[in-house]
Design a protein around this motif. Structure first.
Motif, PDB file in Angstrom:
ATOM      1  N   ALA A 102      42.168  46.887  29.224  1.00 33.32           N
ATOM      2  CA  ALA A 102      41.197  45.843  28.888  1.00 33.32           C
ATOM      3  C   ALA A 102      39.826  46.483  28.752  1.00 33.32           C
ATOM      4  CB  ALA A 102      41.179  44.760  29.959  1.00 33.32           C
ATOM      5  N   SER A 103      38.938  45.828  28.028  1.00 35.04           N
ATOM      6  CA  SER A 103      37.566  46.294  27.882  1.00 35.04           C
ATOM      7  C   SER A 103      36.693  45.711  28.993  1.00 35.04           C
ATOM      8  CB  SER A 103      37.011  45.870  26.523  1.00 35.04           C
ATOM      9  OG  SER A 103      36.890  44.452  26.470  1.00 35.04           O
ATOM     10  N   VAL A 104      35.517  46.288  29.163  1.00 35.66           N
ATOM     11  CA  VAL A 104      34.571  45.727  30.133  1.00 35.66           C
ATOM     12  C   VAL A 104      34.179  44.316  29.727  1.00 35.66           C
ATOM     13  CG1 VAL A 104      32.266  45.995  31.149  1.00 35.66           C
ATOM     14  CG2 VAL A 104      33.757  47.989  30.875  1.00 35.66           C
ATOM     15  N   GLU A 105      34.063  44.054  28.437  1.00 36.97           N
ATOM     16  CA  GLU A 105      33.768  42.691  27.973  1.00 36.97           C
ATOM     17  C   GLU A 105      34.851  41.717  28.440  1.00 36.97           C
ATOM     18  OE1 GLU A 105      31.914  45.437  24.816  1.00 36.97           O
ATOM     19  OE2 GLU A 105      33.655  45.446  26.163  1.00 36.97           O
ATOM     20  N   GLU A 106      36.108  42.151  28.376  1.00 36.98           N
ATOM     21  CA  GLU A 106      37.205  41.289  28.830  1.00 36.98           C
ATOM     22  C   GLU A 106      37.193  41.135  30.346  1.00 36.98           C
ATOM     23  OE1 GLU A 106      40.623  41.923  25.429  1.00 36.98           O
ATOM     24  OE2 GLU A 106      40.227  43.580  26.824  1.00 36.98           O
ATOM     25  N   GLN A 107      36.774  42.178  31.053  1.00 32.52           N
ATOM     26  CA  GLN A 107      36.654  42.056  32.502  1.00 32.52           C
ATOM     27  C   GLN A 107      35.588  41.027  32.884  1.00 32.52           C
ATOM     28  OE1 GLN A 107      35.871  46.193  33.488  1.00 32.52           O
ATOM     29  NE2 GLN A 107      38.016  46.510  34.051  1.00 32.52           N
ATOM     30  N   ALA A 108      34.446  41.069  32.206  1.00 35.59           N
ATOM     31  CA  ALA A 108      33.406  40.066  32.481  1.00 35.59           C
ATOM     32  C   ALA A 108      33.906  38.668  32.138  1.00 35.59           C
ATOM     33  CB  ALA A 108      32.142  40.397  31.690  1.00 35.59           C
ATOM     34  N   ALA A 109      34.667  38.545  31.060  1.00 37.21           N
ATOM     35  CA  ALA A 109      35.258  37.251  30.717  1.00 37.21           C
ATOM     36  C   ALA A 109      36.228  36.801  31.801  1.00 37.21           C
ATOM     37  CB  ALA A 109      35.954  37.336  29.364  1.00 37.21           C
ATOM     38  N   ASP A 110      36.965  37.742  32.399  1.00 38.30           N
ATOM     39  CA  ASP A 110      37.871  37.392  33.496  1.00 38.30           C
ATOM     40  C   ASP A 110      37.098  36.852  34.695  1.00 38.30           C
ATOM     41  OD1 ASP A 110      40.060  38.151  32.023  1.00 38.30           O
ATOM     42  OD2 ASP A 110      40.494  39.960  33.181  1.00 38.30           O
ATOM     43  N   VAL A 111      35.999  37.514  35.050  1.00 37.17           N
ATOM     44  CA  VAL A 111      35.190  37.025  36.171  1.00 37.17           C
ATOM     45  C   VAL A 111      34.688  35.613  35.888  1.00 37.17           C
ATOM     46  CG1 VAL A 111      33.070  37.393  37.496  1.00 37.17           C
ATOM     47  CG2 VAL A 111      34.551  39.343  36.915  1.00 37.17           C
ATOM     48  N   ALA A 112      34.210  35.384  34.671  1.00 33.00           N
ATOM     49  CA  ALA A 112      33.747  34.045  34.298  1.00 33.00           C
ATOM     50  C   ALA A 112      34.890  33.034  34.366  1.00 33.00           C
ATOM     51  CB  ALA A 112      33.137  34.075  32.899  1.00 33.00           C
ATOM     52  N   GLY A 113      36.073  33.432  33.899  1.00 33.01           N
ATOM     53  CA  GLY A 113      37.223  32.537  33.953  1.00 33.01           C
ATOM     54  C   GLY A 113      37.620  32.195  35.372  1.00 33.01           C
ATOM     55  N   ALA A 114      37.531  33.167  36.271  1.00 34.85           N
ATOM     56  CA  ALA A 114      37.846  32.909  37.674  1.00 34.85           C
ATOM     57  C   ALA A 114      36.846  31.927  38.288  1.00 34.85           C
ATOM     58  CB  ALA A 114      37.856  34.221  38.449  1.00 34.85           C
ATOM     59  N   ILE A 115      35.563  32.098  37.963  1.00 34.52           N
ATOM     60  CA  ILE A 115      34.550  31.161  38.471  1.00 34.52           C
ATOM     61  C   ILE A 115      34.852  29.747  37.994  1.00 34.52           C
ATOM     62  CG2 ILE A 115      32.101  30.534  38.369  1.00 34.52           C
ATOM     63  CD1 ILE A 115      31.531  33.580  38.016  1.00 34.52           C
ATOM     64  N   ALA A 116      35.158  29.603  36.711  1.00 36.60           N
ATOM     65  CA  ALA A 116      35.444  28.277  36.161  1.00 36.60           C
ATOM     66  C   ALA A 116      36.683  27.671  36.805  1.00 36.60           C
ATOM     67  CB  ALA A 116      35.624  28.375  34.649  1.00 36.60           C
ATOM     68  N   ALA A 117      37.711  28.483  37.033  1.00 42.77           N
ATOM     69  CA  ALA A 117      38.933  27.973  37.657  1.00 42.77           C
ATOM     70  C   ALA A 117      38.662  27.459  39.058  1.00 42.77           C
ATOM     71  CB  ALA A 117      40.001  29.064  37.674  1.00 42.77           C
ATOM     72  N   LEU A 118      37.820  28.164  39.805  1.00 41.75           N
ATOM     73  CA  LEU A 118      37.484  27.718  41.155  1.00 41.75           C
ATOM     74  C   LEU A 118      36.635  26.453  41.130  1.00 41.75           C
ATOM     75  CD1 LEU A 118      36.819  31.251  42.609  1.00 41.75           C
ATOM     76  CD2 LEU A 118      38.493  29.627  43.527  1.00 41.75           C
TER      77      LEU A 118
END
Length: 290
Positions: A102-118
């Motif tokens: 994965a790219s760093v851009e996708e990693q940042a998107a993952d962090v954002a997705g985790a925040i939204a899920a919580l």
């Protein structure tokens, strides 16, 4: 051995009440973690310990590992879980996809997705959605800072930077990627190039310091140990955020080199480690003002 005491906030009659509970009892009665998938990839998952009292803060931790290794099982640090759940908080630790798959851009998107899920589960997990603290260590500090300064990542999940009450960064050193790559020795240069590539425009886009023009999250606590690059990078990020109107505290801690870098992660939550009281006081101030 002296008994360690924890302050655990509860709500009684609409006003906060404080109970003092021995740490051993608090840990024994801590809620079991729940695993939540926030995407289809096996690494797009998190563990969350629900809050013990309604209206508690949520701390979301993003692990380090040079963007290419580490996970929530081996890189969170046991003291954090025990400490923040002992305070009554909800606590989540996040996995994300890793470089080079994965790219760093996708990693940042993952962090954002985790925040939204919580946030979408705030009621069932018992935390106050206005009291969310994003925290990261090392590469995780970079990702947390990027999500908290570049609104595009959270915007893609349908939420804004105002959903973050505060951000705690633990000894990151890639807030300004071009500067860090120019100064990095041979030991780390390959890791940075694998993560950020050689395109200057992409490196700037992935630099929280260079993305710090408003809007940003409102409150930042930036901690670093006695590493020259971490100190320079932390202070520069702090200045850029302050210039953009954020409230920022930058503070150095004892500890040199890799040993200090690891200690700030592993020992945060230990009452004898200096950063624990600093983080607790800062969170109390930030969530108490909202």
């Amino acid at each position: 051995m002296r008994t360690k005491l924890l302050l655990i906030a509860a709500l009684a009659g609409g006003f906060p009440a404080v109970a003092i509970v021995p740490a051993a009892i608090a840990q024994a009665t801590a809620p079991a973690p729940r695993e939540i998938a926030y995407g289809a990839d096996p690494l797009q998952k998190l563990e969350v310990y629900p809050a013990r009292a309604r209206g508690a803060p949520l701390v979301i931790f993003v692990h380090g590992g040079g963007w290419k290794r580490g996970d929530m099982g081996n890189a969170t640090g046991a003291s954090k879980v025990q400490h923040f759940t002992g305070r009554g908080y909800a606590f989540a630790t996040v996995n994300y996809r890793l470089v080079p798959a994965a790219s760093v851009e996708e990693q940042a998107a993952d962090v954002a997705g985790a925040i939204a899920a919580l946030l979408s589960r705030a009621r069932e997990l018992g935390f106050d959605p206005a009291k969310v603290i994003l925290m990261g260590h090392s590469a995780g500090a970079h990702l947390a800072a990027l999500v908290a300064t570049d609104p595009r990542y959270l915007a893609k999940t349908g939420i804004g930077l105002d959903r973050l009450a505060g951000v705690v960064l633990l000894d990151g050193a890639a807030y300004d990627v071009p500067a860090q790559m120019a100064e990095a020795g041979r030991f780390m240069h390959g890791t940075y190039e694998q993560a950020f590539g050689t395109d200057p425009a992409r490196q700037r886009a992935l630099s929280p310091t260079l993305q710090a023009a408003a809007p940003n999250a409102r409150d930042f606590l930036i901690l670093h140990v006695e590493r020259d690059d971490g100190t320079r990078q932390s202070e520069a990020l702090g200045r850029a955020l302050q210039a953009a109107g954020a409230r920022v505290t930058v503070q150095g801690l004892p500890g040199r080199g890799l040993r200090g870098h690891m200690a700030i992660n592993r020992q945060l939550g230990d009452p004898d480690y200096p950063a624990t009281a600093i983080v607790d006081g800062w969170i109390d101030t930030v969530v108490g003002a909202r």
